[in-house]
Design an enzyme around this catalytic site. Structure first.
Site, PDB file in Angstrom:
ATOM      1  CB  VAL A 163      -0.946  -0.001   1.218  1.00  0.00           C
ATOM      2  CG1 VAL A 163      -1.822   1.247   1.218  1.00  0.00           C
ATOM      3  CG2 VAL A 163      -1.811  -1.256   1.216  1.00  0.00           C
ATOM      4  CE1 TYR A 164       5.365   5.569   2.902  1.00  0.00           C
ATOM      5  CE2 TYR A 164       7.024   4.138   1.930  1.00  0.00           C
ATOM      6  CZ  TYR A 164       6.670   5.356   2.476  1.00  0.00           C
ATOM      7  OH  TYR A 164       7.603   6.353   2.601  1.00  0.00           O
ATOM      8  CB  ALA A 165       5.363   0.212  -2.531  1.00  0.00           C
ATOM      9  CB  SER A 167       0.964   5.943  -1.415  1.00  0.00           C
ATOM     10  OG  SER A 167       2.127   5.879  -0.623  1.00  0.00           O
ATOM     11  CE  LYS A 168       5.857   8.293   0.308  1.00  0.00           C
ATOM     12  NZ  LYS A 168       5.742   9.752   0.546  1.00  0.00           N
TER      13      LYS A 168
END
Length: 253
Positions: A163-165, A167-168
């Site tokens: 999820v974090y990846a 977003s980036k």
């Protein structure tokens, strides 16, 4: 011939606004830009941390150099006031560092949907809205710098943080496309993409992974990121540093 101002500080006379500035990379960016001569508006939702940091920074760099601006960027109405409040507080804006963000790691099936919504809103929507709001000001004055804190995860499909990846990856695409829209107006847009940094965002890492990273020396210090941010923003205006990927030398993908 040197292009530095007489005081030797390349950002003398400039105002920077940095989100998520009360800690971590945002605070390191603040320290670096104050050291380069800028005045800095620290934007954060933590009023107590802002007050403490501004008191400390002004004691070191001179009264009025660090200015506190409390905003909850997840509140759409408050988020929309960022530019006008920065201008009212500091009288100008030349550098905007969109740094505020959050982290969701681990297996997707274990993630809290509410945490996913919050992280995507802060890491993507807020960044886009903030940049949207400051660009007309930069375009009107014919110059400006937009810097976004991205991540090594924007360049590598990191399996422990999908999820974090994601977003980036989204924000990295945003940086590269917006840059091409506004460079003709004298506005530079770039991203800094650190690998693991010792910040509060790592609180969600599995304890054994964090302990191993610290033991192996595979974490960056925020001050090291701040030094690179200063480098990016003090290049001659004819040069844009679009992307910097920095990671600990012992970090193994």
């Amino acid at each position: 011939m040197s292009t530095l101002p007489p005081n030797g500080q390349p950002l003398s006379g400039q105002v920077a606004a940095i989100t998520g500035a009360a800690s971590g990379i945002g605070l390191a960016s603040t320290e670096a830009l104050l050291g380069a001569g800028a005045r800095v508006v620290l934007v954060d939702r933590d009023a107590a941390a802002l007050a403490a940091q501004c008191q400390r920074l002004n004691a070191h760099h001179g009264e009025g150099r660090a200015l506190a601006l409390e905003i909850d960027l997840l509140d759409p109405a408050a988020c929309a006031t960022l530019l006008e409040r920065v201008l009212a507080l500091a009288g100008g804006l030349h550098i905007f560092h969109a740094n505020a963000g959050s982290y969701v790691g681990g297996d997707l099936v274990d993630a809290d949907p509410a945490a996913i919504d919050r992280m995507l809103h802060l890491n993507i929507n807020v960044v886009m809205k903030n940049v949207h709001d400051v660009l007309p000001h930069f375009i009107a004055q014919g110059s400006g710098d937009v810097l976004v804190t991205s991540s090594l995860a924007a360049h590598f499909p990191t399996p422990w943080e999908p999820v974090y990846a994601a977003s980036k990856w989204a924000i990295d695409c945003f940086v590269q496309t917006v840059r091409r829209q506004v460079f003709r107006h004298g506005v530079r847009v770039g991203a800094i993409s650190p690998g693991p940094v010792i910040t509060a965002l790592l609180a969600d890492w599995p304890p054994e992974k964090l302990a191993q990273a610290k033991a192996n020396g595979t974490l960056l210090d925020p001050a090291e990121v701040g030094e690179v941010i200063r480098f990016m923003l003090t290049r001659p205006r004819g040069m844009t540093i679009r992307d910097v990927v920095m990671l600990p030398s012992q970090f193994d993908l």
